[in-house]
Design an enzyme around this catalytic site. Structure first.
Site, PDB file in Angstrom:
ATOM      1  N   GLY A 258      -3.417   3.431  -2.083  1.00 42.40           N
ATOM      2  CA  GLY A 258      -3.999   3.806  -1.042  1.00 42.40           C
ATOM      3  C   GLY A 258      -5.309   4.796  -1.662  1.00 42.40           C
ATOM      4  O   GLY A 258      -6.336   4.742  -1.252  1.00 42.40           O
TER       5      GLY A 258
ATOM      6  N   VAL B 224       0.686  -1.142  -0.119  1.00 39.43           N
ATOM      7  CA  VAL B 224      -0.130  -0.144   0.003  1.00 39.43           C
ATOM      8  C   VAL B 224       0.911   1.380   0.014  1.00 39.43           C
ATOM      9  O   VAL B 224       1.627   1.478   1.050  1.00 39.43           O
ATOM     10  CB  VAL B 224      -0.991  -0.173   1.325  1.00 39.43           C
ATOM     11  CG1 VAL B 224      -1.866   0.948   1.150  1.00 39.43           C
ATOM     12  CG2 VAL B 224      -2.015  -1.231   1.279  1.00 39.43           C
ATOM     13  N   HIS B 225       0.790   2.046  -1.061  1.00 37.06           N
ATOM     14  CA  HIS B 225       1.413   3.170  -1.208  1.00 37.06           C
ATOM     15  C   HIS B 225       0.296   4.316  -1.490  1.00 37.06           C
ATOM     16  O   HIS B 225      -0.722   3.905  -1.891  1.00 37.06           O
ATOM     17  CB  HIS B 225       2.748   3.206  -1.968  1.00 37.06           C
ATOM     18  CG  HIS B 225       2.106   2.456  -3.421  1.00 37.06           C
ATOM     19  ND1 HIS B 225       1.866   3.243  -4.484  1.00 37.06           N
ATOM     20  CD2 HIS B 225       2.250   1.285  -3.759  1.00 37.06           C
ATOM     21  CE1 HIS B 225       1.540   2.466  -5.466  1.00 37.06           C
ATOM     22  NE2 HIS B 225       1.720   1.038  -5.012  1.00 37.06           N
ATOM     23  N   GLY B 226       0.715   5.472  -1.753  1.00 33.86           N
ATOM     24  CA  GLY B 226      -0.088   6.634  -2.479  1.00 33.86           C
ATOM     25  C   GLY B 226      -1.195   6.155  -3.330  1.00 33.86           C
ATOM     26  O   GLY B 226      -2.351   6.511  -3.265  1.00 33.86           O
TER      27      GLY B 226
END
Length: 163
Positions: A21, A16-18
């Site tokens: 997300g 999960v990253h920007g």
């Protein structure tokens, strides 16, 4: 035991990253993000970093592969799940364990020594190829797609080009 409402099952070595997300959650309308990975399930620092990039309206859980297999069928129908795994091996373990995944979204598998690059974001090792072939033979659809508005590409087509 119900069938969990898994909207998207995604393999992304960044988990999960920007981008995941916000973009994926918002586009598919997920309200629960499940990160299925043994290492992250024990790593609070990584968990905190991932929690920071998702909206407050979305729940996030960090489960080991085993726990995911054991409890995902208990998910309530209103839980719209984005299931994120780190590797093809993790996905294979979950599917073999009975997690009802019919289609895998392959977002990012970083390049490393000895891997073949299939696309800008996906590189595979011999073991990855073997696992993807097994998943394909089990009837699982495999699609490479970085972000939701990008056209999905069939992974098996990309694999044929590099073999």
């Amino acid at each position: 035991m119900g069938t969990p409402n898994i909207l998207v099952a995604r393999i992304d070595n960044r988990l999960v990253h920007g981008q995941v997300g916000m973009t994926w959650v918002n586009t598919i309308g997920a309200n629960l993000l499940i990160v299925a990975n043994d290492a992250v399930a024990k790593d609070e620092v990584q968990q905190n970093l991932m929690e920071m990039v998702i909206p407050d309206t979305v729940g996030i859980r960090f489960f080991t592969l085993d726990k995911t297999i054991r409890i995902i069928s208990k998910a309530a129908p209103f839980q719209k799940i984005l299931l994120v795994m780190k590797t093809p091996q993790d996905a294979f373990t979950l599917i073999k364990g009975g997690v009802p995944i019919k289609k895998l979204n392959i977002g990012n598998l970083h390049f490393a020594e000895g891997k073949k690059q299939l696309s800008a974001t996906v590189s595979v090792s011999e073991e990855d190829v073997e696992i993807f072939n097994r998943l394909h033979s089990m009837g699982i659809r495999l699609e490479v797609q970085g972000i939701p508005n990008e056209r999905a590409t069939d992974l098996m087509t990309l694999l044929k080009k590099v073999q």
